[in-house]
Write a protein that holds these residues in place. Structure first.
Motif, PDB file in Angstrom:
ATOM      1  N   PHE C 329      -2.089  -1.557  -2.478  1.00 23.64           N
ATOM      2  CA  PHE C 329      -3.102  -1.144  -1.511  1.00 23.64           C
ATOM      3  C   PHE C 329      -4.514  -1.388  -2.032  1.00 23.64           C
ATOM      4  CE2 PHE C 329       0.008   1.017   1.116  1.00 23.64           C
ATOM      5  CZ  PHE C 329      -0.531   0.784   2.369  1.00 23.64           C
ATOM      6  N   ASP C 361      -7.100   3.199   4.288  1.00 24.32           N
ATOM      7  CA  ASP C 361      -6.013   2.552   3.540  1.00 24.32           C
ATOM      8  C   ASP C 361      -6.346   2.494   2.056  1.00 24.32           C
ATOM      9  OD1 ASP C 361      -6.603  -0.335   5.521  1.00 24.32           O
ATOM     10  OD2 ASP C 361      -7.452  -0.032   3.531  1.00 24.32           O
ATOM     11  N   GLY C 365      -3.720   5.063   0.433  1.00 27.00           N
ATOM     12  CA  GLY C 365      -2.779   4.185  -0.258  1.00 27.00           C
ATOM     13  C   GLY C 365      -3.056   4.103  -1.747  1.00 27.00           C
ATOM     14  N   THR C 401       4.257   6.705   3.194  1.00 28.93           N
ATOM     15  CA  THR C 401       4.049   5.280   3.436  1.00 28.93           C
ATOM     16  C   THR C 401       4.055   4.991   4.931  1.00 28.93           C
ATOM     17  OG1 THR C 401       5.106   4.817   1.336  1.00 28.93           O
ATOM     18  CG2 THR C 401       4.864   2.975   2.842  1.00 28.93           C
ATOM     19  N   VAL C 402       4.997   5.594   5.658  1.00 27.17           N
ATOM     20  CA  VAL C 402       5.013   5.421   7.110  1.00 27.17           C
ATOM     21  C   VAL C 402       3.708   5.958   7.697  1.00 27.17           C
ATOM     22  CG1 VAL C 402       6.144   6.116   9.262  1.00 27.17           C
ATOM     23  CG2 VAL C 402       7.520   5.500   7.268  1.00 27.17           C
ATOM     24  N   ILE C 404       0.723   6.082   6.323  1.00 27.64           N
ATOM     25  CA  ILE C 404      -0.393   5.146   6.083  1.00 27.64           C
ATOM     26  C   ILE C 404      -0.321   3.975   7.048  1.00 27.64           C
ATOM     27  CG2 ILE C 404      -1.475   3.603   4.418  1.00 27.64           C
ATOM     28  CD1 ILE C 404      -0.334   5.236   2.196  1.00 27.64           C
ATOM     29  N   VAL C 405       0.899   3.442   7.219  1.00 22.46           N
ATOM     30  CA  VAL C 405       1.038   2.274   8.094  1.00 22.46           C
ATOM     31  C   VAL C 405       0.594   2.632   9.518  1.00 22.46           C
ATOM     32  CG1 VAL C 405       2.668   0.665   9.123  1.00 22.46           C
ATOM     33  CG2 VAL C 405       2.820   1.210   6.687  1.00 22.46           C
ATOM     34  N   THR C 409      -2.783   0.677  11.053  1.00 22.02           N
ATOM     35  CA  THR C 409      -2.559  -0.212  12.202  1.00 22.02           C
ATOM     36  C   THR C 409      -3.264   0.336  13.442  1.00 22.02           C
ATOM     37  OG1 THR C 409      -0.441   0.892  12.527  1.00 22.02           O
ATOM     38  CG2 THR C 409      -0.400  -1.257  11.447  1.00 22.02           C
ATOM     39  N   GLY C 452      -0.036   9.719  12.143  1.00 18.19           N
ATOM     40  CA  GLY C 452       0.012   9.129  10.800  1.00 18.19           C
ATOM     41  C   GLY C 452      -0.541  10.086   9.760  1.00 18.19           C
ATOM     42  N   TYR C 456       1.311  12.053   6.562  1.00 20.00           N
ATOM     43  CA  TYR C 456       0.806  12.030   5.190  1.00 20.00           C
ATOM     44  C   TYR C 456       0.629  13.440   4.647  1.00 20.00           C
ATOM     45  CZ  TYR C 456      -1.420   9.873   1.185  1.00 20.00           C
ATOM     46  OH  TYR C 456      -1.691   9.424  -0.088  1.00 20.00           O
TER      47      TYR C 456
END
Lengths: 69, 222, 489
Positions: C329, C361, C365, C401-402, C404-405, C409, C452, C456
């Motif tokens: 990241f 991110d 990340g 991780t999910v 962050i994505v 996005t 998201g 986290y």
């Protein structure tokens, strides 16, 4: 005002070129170090052998003794 | 060369500081030379507007609203002529913001009125359907901090030479009691166009609510 | 000396900072999720009157994460790493130990004052530096105490050479000291006027455009020197130590350190419009800037290559997995940053949510993953117990991780949509959308971003629970683990 801008522009360009040359010259110097007998990679062990009782890689005292000679 | 530095932390620190500071000086100082001289006709904020500006800062309006119209056609069409450096000469601190969740406010005084702001601050969704702006009911009950605004005006006048009391410019009197009288007079002008009875009643008792000061500030953004 | 001699490393203050890392992490991220959801569901602004409005909460989130969570994490690691790589124990130097305790105490007081004043709306308005001058003075005190701790420990070190991590700590110390002081210069109003108003109020020394220049000189580089060099300091120690692999190339680390120091402040000159300078020079200027950005990737490459031939460790050891994802990241967001700085891209991206996405991110990340990995690595050494549950570390990793994505996005799409809608015109050249159209278009993305962030946060709760259990009921260790951090299944 324009002249200050202009000087700044030329200075910026000049410094950028100098940095590029200095930094890339530096890495060549580092990688040639081996021929001069410089082993930089041993310093990685500073992290790996970091217990109080671990062997000291390069003691400071030696340096002091050397310089006092 | 550099490698020697890691064994000599003092020189390491010195060299590092030079490297870090140098770029900053080269980048920042020349721009300072173009110091923000006020554009012709720009007047300093009145004390009431400063009080409103502090309400704006207190509730962090700049976390969603910019005050910087960029020189693109899409922005000048939407918000008015693009911002000039000299327009910010009296802005301490600057309030450009870094995010535009809501529209830009640099010239909001040109196209919004006192009563629009009053209704909108009470209930943004009632004025603009789908708005995500919070309601600000406490602006109608909290008193504006006019004492701090007076201090601030005195400070910028004395320390930075902001031209108060010059012909056509706002005034800053010598004492707070005179200043307060001036601010109340200015607030009453604004409150004429307002409806909220609580705000008007408070003003009669010499108490300026945050909303009045804030609207004074927003109206000054032109 | 014989092994039986009693001196050992002193981790008291490292433990204290570990607690505050977790506490401020929870607070900062929780507030973050609340304000994210407020943008999707504005009714949430009203739940506690003025104390729950977006504007008041946002500084709590940003300051809580930057100065609460991240600095605590950096300092917990500092008091752990510095003793070890210098082979100096704070137990041998009561003065340094006292300084470290004072450092923590002053820091803690600052954070409490920060939370209270920011919540009340006492603010200088400048982003990430909102605190008023009385607290700023305390910040300087805390910083000086850290400085004494750094240079004191270095002064009495046993190892002659200073390890890579410490270079980066020193960089963080110096740069933030300089930036913080210059950006904070202000005149307290009570000193000049009669002081009828708030005594803590101040006016910035700079006005308008100059103020903006100083602020963003600070803003950009504060990020550089806390979120980048502070965290690089951590990864240079913890990844080699946890994996038992020496750094892939010490030479590369030397080189990328100095190039990063030059580049971070210097190549930021992209905002210079150098009017009358010849075109070819401007072009070459940009090209060379790019050439300079490559070596600052050296760090990330160095970390990934350190795992060369040892990739099976990623599957076996979730802490390695956290750190490898973090350095990935890092590469990602240091690529995204320069792209956003390109003039034409910036025209579109500035003021939009894409910038928010970029920051996150990097922070979710890179920064937070690295700090959590550092705490996981340190916990068994600090508390002499095994990590409570390896399974929870894995679960946490995937949930976050999910998260962050989903976060970046949705913010990419939101930011670019926003930027394009602001400039869209109809066939007659009139603006195609009113501002509120662009707000409405973003609603679904704000909701996804909220989700998201929530994922986290859930991951962080799992982390905190795992740490708590480790400290209290983890299996006791008789001796300090050498490399791989022991974990119960």
């Amino acid at each position: 005002m324009e002249t200050i801008r202009e000087i700044q522009g030329y200075a910026y360009f000049g410094m950028t070129v100098v940095f590029v040359i200095a930094l890339y010259g530096y890495i060549v110097y580092l990688y040639k170090g081996k021929k001069r007998g410089m082993d930089y990679e041993k310093y990685s062990n500073l992290a790996l052998h970091d217990d109080l009782n671990d062997q000291i890689l390069e003691a400071r005292n030696d340096e002091e003794k050397d310089s006092s000679k | 060369m550099f490698h020697w530095l890691e064994k000599n932390p003092f020189f390491f620190t010195v060299v590092l500081f030079v490297v870090i500071a140098f770029a900053g000086l080269v980048e920042i100082l020349p721009n300072f030379a173009e110091s923000s001289r006020p554009i012709v006709g720009k007047k300093p904020y009145t004390m009431l507007e400063l009080a409103g500006r502090n309400v704006y800062i207190k509730d962090n309006c700049m976390s969603c609203h910019s005050q910087l119209i960029r020189p693109f056609k899409s922005e000048t069409d939407r918000y008015g002529s693009y911002s000039l450096s000299g327009e910010y000469a009296y802005d301490r601190p600057f309030l450009w913001s870094s995010k535009r969740t809501g529209p830009d406010l640099h010239r909001v005084g040109n196209y919004r009125s006192t009563d629009w702001h009053e209704n909108h601050m009470k209930d943004p969704q009632a004025i603009v359907a789908g708005s995500i702006m919070p309601k600000y009911p406490w602006h109608f009950t909290n008193s504006a901090d006019i004492a701090t605004a007076f201090d601030e005006a005195v400070t910028v006048m004395k320390v930075f030479g902001v031209p108060y009391n010059k012909e056509g410019n706002p005034t800053v009197p010598a004492t707070f009691s005179e200043a307060k009288a001036e601010m109340i007079a200015e607030a009453k002008e604004i409150a004429k166009d307002m409806k909220d009875p609580g705000v008007k009643a408070a003003l009669e008792n010499g108490d300026i609510k945050e909303i009045v000061a804030l609207i004074a500030y927003l109206n000054s953004l032109k | 000396m014989q092994q039986s001699t009693a001196v050992s490393y002193d981790y008291t203050v490292a433990r204290w900072f570990t607690y505050t890392t977790i506490a401020f992490g929870i607070i900062g991220m929780l507030v973050g999720v609340i304000i994210a959801l407020q943008l999707a569901f504005p009714a949430l602004n009203g739940i506690a009157g003025e104390y729950s409005s977006f504007g008041r909460l946002r500084p709590l989130h940003t300051n809580g994460i930057i100065y609460g969570f991240t600095l605590s994490g950096i300092w917990a690691s500092w008091y752990y790493i510095s003793q070890r790589v210098l082979k100096v124990s704070l137990n041998e130097y009561p003065f340094l130990k006292l300084i470290s305790k004072l450092h923590f105490a002053v820091y803690f007081v600052i954070m409490l004052l920060a939370v209270v004043t920011l919540w009340m709306g006492i603010s200088t308005s400048k982003e990430y530096i909102q605190l008023e001058w009385p607290i700023d003075i305390l910040v300087v005190v805390a910083w000086v105490l850290w400085g004494i701790s750094i240079f004191g420990a270095i002064g009495v070190r046993r190892e002659k050479t200073i390890y890579i991590s410490l270079w980066y700590f020193i960089a963080t110390f110096l740069a933030i000291a300089m930036l913080y002081i210059f950006n904070n210069l202000a005149v307290p109003t009570a000193f000049v006027s009669e002081g009828v108003g708030a005594w803590y109020h101040s006016v910035s020394l700079y006005a308008g455009t100059n103020d903006a220049l100083v602020q963003w000189w600070f803003g950009h580089n504060a990020v550089a020197f806390i979120f980048t060099s502070g965290i690089i300091a951590l990864i240079y120690y913890f990844l080699p130590k946890e994996s038992g692999q020496p750094v892939f190339s010490y030479k590369l680390s030397l080189y990328s350190f100095w190039s990063l120091m030059f580049v971070y402040l210097w190549a930021g000159g992209h905002h210079l419009i150098y009017s009358t300078v010849p075109d070819w020079m401007q072009t070459f200027g940009s090209v060379f800037s790019v050439v300079l950005i490559l070596p600052s990737w050296g760090t990330a490459i160095n970390m990934l290559l350190t795992m060369k031939g040892q990739w099976q460790q990623i599957a076996e050891n979730p802490i390695i997995k956290l750190m490898i994802l973090a350095s990935t990241f890092y590469m990602f967001s240091t690529l995204e940053g320069p792209i956003q700085a390109i003039k034409s891209v910036n025209a579109l991206a500035h003021f939009t949510d894409w910038i928010v996405g970029h920051v996150h991110d990097g922070v979710l990340g890179w920064v937070a993953f690295m700090i959590m990995a550092a705490l996981y690595h340190m916990a068994p050494r600090l508390f002499k117990r095994e990590i409570y549950s390896k399974k929870l570390v894995d679960i946490q990793f995937w949930i976050q991780t999910v998260g962050i994505v989903l976060y970046f996005t949705s913010m990419w799409i939101a930011g670019i949509t926003q930027g394009l809608m602001w400039r869209a015109t109809d066939q007659f050249g009139n603006l195609a959308y009113s501002f509120i159209d662009t707000v409405n278009a973003l609603h679904p993305y704000y909701a996804i971003r909220g989700l998201g962030g929530l994922l986290y946060l859930i991951g962080f709760f799992i982390f905190s629970y795992n740490m708590y259990k480790t400290m209290t009921v983890g299996k006791e260790l008789t001796e300090e683990p050498a490399n791989k951090t022991p974990m119960s299944a």
